[in-house]
Design a protein around this motif. Structure first.
Motif, PDB file in Angstrom:
ATOM      1  N   GLY A  39       0.850  -1.152  -0.078  1.00 46.54           N
ATOM      2  CA  GLY A  39      -0.038   0.208   0.062  1.00 46.54           C
ATOM      3  C   GLY A  39       0.654   1.171   0.063  1.00 46.54           C
ATOM      4  N   LEU A  40       1.950   1.240   0.670  1.00 51.79           N
ATOM      5  CA  LEU A  40       2.718   2.255   0.799  1.00 51.79           C
ATOM      6  C   LEU A  40       3.596   2.598  -0.595  1.00 51.79           C
ATOM      7  N   ALA A  41       3.746   1.556  -1.143  1.00 52.73           N
ATOM      8  CA  ALA A  41       4.387   1.762  -2.362  1.00 52.73           C
ATOM      9  C   ALA A  41       3.517   2.127  -3.426  1.00 52.73           C
ATOM     10  N   ALA A  42       2.117   1.675  -3.468  1.00 53.58           N
ATOM     11  CA  ALA A  42       0.949   2.097  -4.445  1.00 53.58           C
ATOM     12  C   ALA A  42       0.690   3.517  -4.252  1.00 53.58           C
ATOM     13  N   MET A  43       0.711   4.009  -2.974  1.00 52.18           N
ATOM     14  CA  MET A  43       0.530   5.503  -2.567  1.00 52.18           C
ATOM     15  C   MET A  43       1.523   6.200  -3.112  1.00 52.18           C
ATOM     16  N   THR A  44       2.723   5.791  -3.159  1.00 51.28           N
ATOM     17  CA  THR A  44       4.025   6.736  -3.444  1.00 51.28           C
ATOM     18  C   THR A  44       4.423   6.868  -5.027  1.00 51.28           C
ATOM     19  N   PHE A  45       4.318   5.426  -5.658  1.00 50.60           N
ATOM     20  CA  PHE A  45       4.754   5.295  -6.699  1.00 50.60           C
ATOM     21  C   PHE A  45       4.040   5.706  -7.968  1.00 50.60           C
ATOM     22  N   GLN A  46       2.543   5.200  -7.894  1.00 47.40           N
ATOM     23  CA  GLN A  46       1.833   5.089  -8.634  1.00 47.40           C
ATOM     24  C   GLN A  46       1.080   6.624  -9.174  1.00 47.40           C
ATOM     25  N   PRO A  47       0.878   7.479  -7.948  1.00 49.75           N
ATOM     26  CA  PRO A  47       0.439   9.071  -8.331  1.00 49.75           C
ATOM     27  C   PRO A  47       1.646   9.600  -9.146  1.00 49.75           C
ATOM     28  N   MET A  48       2.946   9.290  -8.813  1.00 51.70           N
ATOM     29  CA  MET A  48       4.054   9.878  -9.399  1.00 51.70           C
ATOM     30  C   MET A  48       4.067   9.569 -10.809  1.00 51.70           C
ATOM     31  N   ILE A  49       3.592   8.511 -11.181  1.00 50.75           N
ATOM     32  CA  ILE A  49       3.780   7.881 -12.490  1.00 50.75           C
ATOM     33  C   ILE A  49       2.523   8.593 -13.261  1.00 50.75           C
ATOM     34  N   ASP A  50       1.437   8.841 -12.471  1.00 50.54           N
ATOM     35  CA  ASP A  50       0.232   9.526 -13.334  1.00 50.54           C
ATOM     36  C   ASP A  50       0.665  10.791 -13.325  1.00 50.54           C
ATOM     37  N   LEU A  51       1.144  11.525 -12.614  1.00 49.36           N
ATOM     38  CA  LEU A  51       1.525  12.998 -12.649  1.00 49.36           C
ATOM     39  C   LEU A  51       2.589  13.314 -13.643  1.00 49.36           C
ATOM     40  N   THR A  52       3.256  12.449 -14.307  1.00 52.36           N
ATOM     41  CA  THR A  52       4.277  12.673 -15.309  1.00 52.36           C
ATOM     42  C   THR A  52       3.759  11.966 -16.578  1.00 52.36           C
ATOM     43  N   ASN A  53       2.535  11.512 -16.736  1.00 49.11           N
ATOM     44  CA  ASN A  53       1.987  10.834 -17.976  1.00 49.11           C
ATOM     45  C   ASN A  53       1.771  12.212 -18.752  1.00 49.11           C
ATOM     46  N   LYS A  54       2.760  12.424 -19.821  1.00 45.85           N
ATOM     47  CA  LYS A  54       2.433  13.396 -20.784  1.00 45.85           C
ATOM     48  C   LYS A  54       1.445  13.012 -22.071  1.00 45.85           C
ATOM     49  N   GLU A  55       0.861  11.879 -21.941  1.00 46.09           N
ATOM     50  CA  GLU A  55      -0.029  11.534 -22.766  1.00 46.09           C
ATOM     51  C   GLU A  55      -1.472  12.123 -22.761  1.00 46.09           C
TER      52      GLU A  55
END
Length: 183
Positions: A39-55
């Protein structure tokens, strides 16, 4: 086939870090602790990936990151609570002599009185109750979570996502150039 414990062999040593000791400690991590780490990994990394999605545009990135964070938080909270709760219930059940007797009969090597007594000794005196409770509680939790995913996780995730999105929409510092250009 008998499997020996991890710490009975000489493990590789990488600059003072023993892989065997790390693996031995990791073997004691139970399912609710694993869910907490996930859960900690999901709350940390997935939002960062979403925020950097330039598509996609900025607003979509923000909404997606909010949704990912909410899913991680709610999933971790319910997963930890349900797994931990089920494990505690099973652990309490081992305080009941008849429950311990039944489990000892199921887990004994054979049906002889000696094997059953050996299994009872493992449960009562060698930490078997806690180990069995971890496994049995995790299995029970998986069954419970088949229901709670729909009754708790999904609605609470939607509610939390909507609250986070409302705060974003009300933010006076919000950059509206992306949404105006898309119109």
């Amino acid at each position: 086939m008998k499997v020996s414990p991890l710490n009975n062999y000489t493990s590789p040593n990488f600059k003072g870090i023993s892989a065997g000791s790390i693996l031995s400690k990791a073997a004691n991590i139970n399912s609710w602790q694993q869910r907490a780490a996930l859960g900690l990994a999901a709350m940390t990394f997935q939002p960062m990936i979403d925020l950097t999605n330039k598509e996609v545009d900025k607003d979509t990135r923000i909404v997606s990151a909010n949704r990912s964070f909410a899913k991680g938080l709610v999933g971790a909270a319910t997963g930890i609570a349900i797994r931990g709760g089920c494990m505690k219930v099973i652990e309490k059940a081992f305080q009941n002599e008849s429950f311990t007797e039944k489990i000892a009969k199921y887990t004994a090597e054979n049906t002889t009185e000696e094997a059953i007594n050996k299994s009872k000794d493992f449960i009562k005196n060698q930490g078997g109750a806690k180990k069995y409770a971890a496994v049995m509680g995790t299995i029970a939790a998986l069954g419970v979570m088949l229901v709670t995913n729909f009754l708790i996780d999904a609605p609470v995730t939607n509610w939390l996502t909507n609250k986070m999105n409302e705060r974003y929409e009300q933010n006076p510092d919000k950059d509206t150039t992306n949404t105006e250009a898309a119109k």
